[in-house]
Design a protein around this motif. Sequence first.
Motif, PDB file in Angstrom:
ATOM      1  N   LYS A  22      30.507  56.103  30.137  1.00  0.00           N
ATOM      2  CA  LYS A  22      31.112  56.770  31.293  1.00  0.00           C
ATOM      3  C   LYS A  22      31.207  58.267  31.018  1.00  0.00           C
ATOM      4  CE  LYS A  22      35.061  56.417  34.356  1.00  0.00           C
ATOM      5  NZ  LYS A  22      36.356  55.817  34.597  1.00  0.00           N
ATOM      6  N   ASP A  23      32.267  58.682  30.333  1.00  0.00           N
ATOM      7  CA  ASP A  23      32.429  60.109  29.997  1.00  0.00           C
ATOM      8  C   ASP A  23      31.421  60.512  28.930  1.00  0.00           C
ATOM      9  OD1 ASP A  23      34.753  59.451  31.383  1.00  0.00           O
ATOM     10  OD2 ASP A  23      35.966  59.419  29.573  1.00  0.00           O
ATOM     11  N   ARG A  24      31.196  59.624  27.995  1.00  0.00           N
ATOM     12  CA  ARG A  24      30.277  59.882  26.887  1.00  0.00           C
ATOM     13  C   ARG A  24      29.122  58.904  26.974  1.00  0.00           C
ATOM     14  NH1 ARG A  24      30.313  64.764  24.764  1.00  0.00           N
ATOM     15  NH2 ARG A  24      32.427  65.537  24.834  1.00  0.00           N
ATOM     16  N   THR A  25      28.002  59.414  27.439  1.00  0.00           N
ATOM     17  CA  THR A  25      26.829  58.571  27.638  1.00  0.00           C
ATOM     18  C   THR A  25      26.009  58.490  26.360  1.00  0.00           C
ATOM     19  OG1 THR A  25      25.526  60.442  28.405  1.00  0.00           O
ATOM     20  CG2 THR A  25      26.724  59.179  30.084  1.00  0.00           C
ATOM     21  N   LEU A  26      25.029  57.633  26.380  1.00  0.00           N
ATOM     22  CA  LEU A  26      24.139  57.492  25.234  1.00  0.00           C
ATOM     23  C   LEU A  26      23.331  58.761  25.006  1.00  0.00           C
ATOM     24  CD1 LEU A  26      23.029  53.889  26.041  1.00  0.00           C
ATOM     25  CD2 LEU A  26      24.164  54.583  23.937  1.00  0.00           C
ATOM     26  N   GLU A  27      23.066  59.493  26.083  1.00  0.00           N
ATOM     27  CA  GLU A  27      22.291  60.728  25.975  1.00  0.00           C
ATOM     28  C   GLU A  27      23.129  61.875  25.418  1.00  0.00           C
ATOM     29  OE1 GLU A  27      20.870  57.842  28.562  1.00  0.00           O
ATOM     30  OE2 GLU A  27      22.611  59.051  29.068  1.00  0.00           O
ATOM     31  N   LYS A  28      24.445  61.795  25.602  1.00  0.00           N
ATOM     32  CA  LYS A  28      25.333  62.868  25.143  1.00  0.00           C
ATOM     33  C   LYS A  28      26.567  62.257  24.475  1.00  0.00           C
ATOM     34  CE  LYS A  28      27.359  67.166  26.507  1.00  0.00           C
ATOM     35  NZ  LYS A  28      27.506  68.205  27.456  1.00  0.00           N
ATOM     36  N   PRO A  29      26.402  61.711  23.263  1.00  0.00           N
ATOM     37  CA  PRO A  29      27.529  61.035  22.602  1.00  0.00           C
ATOM     38  C   PRO A  29      28.574  62.020  22.079  1.00  0.00           C
ATOM     39  CG  PRO A  29      25.629  61.065  21.163  1.00  0.00           C
ATOM     40  CD  PRO A  29      25.183  61.657  22.469  1.00  0.00           C
ATOM     41  N   LYS A  30      29.766  61.500  21.855  1.00  0.00           N
ATOM     42  CA  LYS A  30      30.867  62.266  21.278  1.00  0.00           C
ATOM     43  C   LYS A  30      30.729  62.239  19.761  1.00  0.00           C
ATOM     44  CE  LYS A  30      35.012  64.060  20.927  1.00  0.00           C
ATOM     45  NZ  LYS A  30      35.092  65.492  21.022  1.00  0.00           N
ATOM     46  N   ARG A  31      30.811  63.396  19.135  1.00  0.00           N
ATOM     47  CA  ARG A  31      30.767  63.495  17.670  1.00  0.00           C
ATOM     48  C   ARG A  31      32.208  63.601  17.194  1.00  0.00           C
ATOM     49  NH1 ARG A  31      29.259  68.266  14.201  1.00  0.00           N
ATOM     50  NH2 ARG A  31      28.460  67.343  12.300  1.00  0.00           N
ATOM     51  N   LYS A  32      32.648  62.636  16.415  1.00  0.00           N
ATOM     52  CA  LYS A  32      34.052  62.576  16.009  1.00  0.00           C
ATOM     53  C   LYS A  32      34.136  62.197  14.533  1.00  0.00           C
ATOM     54  CE  LYS A  32      38.226  61.105  18.351  1.00  0.00           C
ATOM     55  NZ  LYS A  32      38.548  62.307  19.051  1.00  0.00           N
ATOM     56  N   LYS A  33      35.086  62.804  13.836  1.00  0.00           N
ATOM     57  CA  LYS A  33      35.280  62.499  12.419  1.00  0.00           C
ATOM     58  C   LYS A  33      35.771  61.064  12.241  1.00  0.00           C
ATOM     59  CE  LYS A  33      35.950  66.910  10.245  1.00  0.00           C
ATOM     60  NZ  LYS A  33      36.790  67.732   9.390  1.00  0.00           N
ATOM     61  N   LEU A  34      35.337  60.465  11.140  1.00  0.00           N
ATOM     62  CA  LEU A  34      35.709  59.083  10.833  1.00  0.00           C
ATOM     63  C   LEU A  34      37.221  58.894  10.781  1.00  0.00           C
ATOM     64  CD1 LEU A  34      33.089  58.227   8.084  1.00  0.00           C
ATOM     65  CD2 LEU A  34      33.352  57.067  10.275  1.00  0.00           C
TER      66      LEU A  34
ATOM     67  N   LEU B 276      21.502  50.466  28.177  1.00  0.00           N
ATOM     68  CA  LEU B 276      21.907  51.229  29.356  1.00  0.00           C
ATOM     69  C   LEU B 276      23.395  51.570  29.278  1.00  0.00           C
ATOM     70  CD1 LEU B 276      20.106  49.109  32.105  1.00  0.00           C
ATOM     71  CD2 LEU B 276      19.302  51.212  31.021  1.00  0.00           C
ATOM     72  N   ASN B 277      23.757  52.702  29.880  1.00  0.00           N
ATOM     73  CA  ASN B 277      25.169  53.098  29.908  1.00  0.00           C
ATOM     74  C   ASN B 277      26.009  52.062  30.647  1.00  0.00           C
ATOM     75  OD1 ASN B 277      25.205  55.632  28.485  1.00  0.00           O
ATOM     76  ND2 ASN B 277      23.976  56.438  30.151  1.00  0.00           N
ATOM     77  N   SER B 278      25.439  51.444  31.684  1.00  0.00           N
ATOM     78  CA  SER B 278      26.179  50.421  32.433  1.00  0.00           C
ATOM     79  C   SER B 278      26.501  49.220  31.547  1.00  0.00           C
ATOM     80  CB  SER B 278      25.391  49.978  33.664  1.00  0.00           C
ATOM     81  OG  SER B 278      24.144  49.444  33.283  1.00  0.00           O
ATOM     82  N   GLU B 279      25.602  48.885  30.613  1.00  0.00           N
ATOM     83  CA  GLU B 279      25.865  47.781  29.683  1.00  0.00           C
ATOM     84  C   GLU B 279      27.041  48.114  28.768  1.00  0.00           C
ATOM     85  OE1 GLU B 279      21.732  45.571  28.712  1.00  0.00           O
ATOM     86  OE2 GLU B 279      21.781  47.677  28.122  1.00  0.00           O
ATOM     87  N   LEU B 280      27.091  49.372  28.307  1.00  0.00           N
ATOM     88  CA  LEU B 280      28.212  49.793  27.457  1.00  0.00           C
ATOM     89  C   LEU B 280      29.526  49.690  28.219  1.00  0.00           C
ATOM     90  CD1 LEU B 280      26.991  53.000  25.582  1.00  0.00           C
ATOM     91  CD2 LEU B 280      27.178  50.691  24.706  1.00  0.00           C
ATOM     92  N   ARG B 281      29.549  50.187  29.450  1.00  0.00           N
ATOM     93  CA  ARG B 281      30.778  50.157  30.257  1.00  0.00           C
ATOM     94  C   ARG B 281      31.272  48.734  30.456  1.00  0.00           C
ATOM     95  NH1 ARG B 281      27.957  53.936  33.381  1.00  0.00           N
ATOM     96  NH2 ARG B 281      27.495  52.359  34.960  1.00  0.00           N
ATOM     97  N   LYS B 282      30.366  47.830  30.830  1.00  0.00           N
ATOM     98  CA  LYS B 282      30.756  46.442  31.087  1.00  0.00           C
ATOM     99  C   LYS B 282      31.272  45.768  29.820  1.00  0.00           C
ATOM    100  CE  LYS B 282      27.487  45.853  34.842  1.00  0.00           C
ATOM    101  NZ  LYS B 282      26.178  45.307  35.217  1.00  0.00           N
ATOM    102  N   ASP B 283      30.589  45.981  28.723  1.00  0.00           N
ATOM    103  CA  ASP B 283      30.995  45.392  27.451  1.00  0.00           C
ATOM    104  C   ASP B 283      32.372  45.878  27.021  1.00  0.00           C
ATOM    105  OD1 ASP B 283      29.437  43.447  26.295  1.00  0.00           O
ATOM    106  OD2 ASP B 283      28.917  44.676  24.562  1.00  0.00           O
ATOM    107  N   LEU B 284      32.588  47.192  27.087  1.00  0.00           N
ATOM    108  CA  LEU B 284      33.869  47.751  26.662  1.00  0.00           C
ATOM    109  C   LEU B 284      35.003  47.314  27.582  1.00  0.00           C
ATOM    110  CD1 LEU B 284      32.736  51.293  25.532  1.00  0.00           C
ATOM    111  CD2 LEU B 284      33.440  49.393  24.076  1.00  0.00           C
ATOM    112  N   ALA B 285      34.737  47.173  28.880  1.00  0.00           N
ATOM    113  CA  ALA B 285      35.756  46.699  29.815  1.00  0.00           C
ATOM    114  C   ALA B 285      36.132  45.253  29.476  1.00  0.00           C
ATOM    115  CB  ALA B 285      35.251  46.800  31.249  1.00  0.00           C
ATOM    116  N   TYR B 286      35.137  44.435  29.164  1.00  0.00           N
ATOM    117  CA  TYR B 286      35.392  43.050  28.785  1.00  0.00           C
ATOM    118  C   TYR B 286      36.222  42.986  27.503  1.00  0.00           C
ATOM    119  CZ  TYR B 286      34.639  38.287  27.218  1.00  0.00           C
ATOM    120  OH  TYR B 286      34.836  37.017  26.775  1.00  0.00           O
ATOM    121  N   ILE B 287      35.859  43.797  26.515  1.00  0.00           N
ATOM    122  CA  ILE B 287      36.579  43.808  25.242  1.00  0.00           C
ATOM    123  C   ILE B 287      38.028  44.245  25.447  1.00  0.00           C
ATOM    124  CG2 ILE B 287      36.737  45.001  23.009  1.00  0.00           C
ATOM    125  CD1 ILE B 287      33.614  44.954  23.006  1.00  0.00           C
ATOM    126  N   ARG B 288      38.241  45.285  26.256  1.00  0.00           N
ATOM    127  CA  ARG B 288      39.594  45.780  26.504  1.00  0.00           C
ATOM    128  C   ARG B 288      40.452  44.709  27.175  1.00  0.00           C
ATOM    129  NH1 ARG B 288      42.455  50.102  26.070  1.00  0.00           N
ATOM    130  NH2 ARG B 288      40.837  51.606  25.730  1.00  0.00           N
TER     131      ARG B 288
END
Length: 91
Positions: free
Chosen positions: A39-51, A75-87
């Motif tokens: 959503k906010d962070r797509t596969l094309e533009k990921p967030k870089r964050k310290k461990l 696909l970004n839509s697959e990530l969104r659906k998966d994360l929503a299910y996990i949450r």
Amino acid sequence: MEPEIRISDVVVSNAGRDRDQLFYVIGTEGVYTLLANGKDRTLEKPKRKKLKHVNKVLRAETRVAAKLIAGDKVLNSELRKDLAYIRQNII
């Protein structure tokens, strides 16, 4: 000692404006992880964050996780659906 974070893990951010959001780890760079949620962070533009600013939630055993490990197109839509299910169902 922190659990090892690898590609396809689901993590929650514990610092910054994205605190408490779920992300998939799509890559690692030394002490950094590359995070995407589709959503906010797509596969094309990921967030870089310290461990140290993320906590591992679980090692996902989903189709999306398998695709990430294999290096297949996700696909970004697959990530969104998966994360929503996990949450909703796991956390």
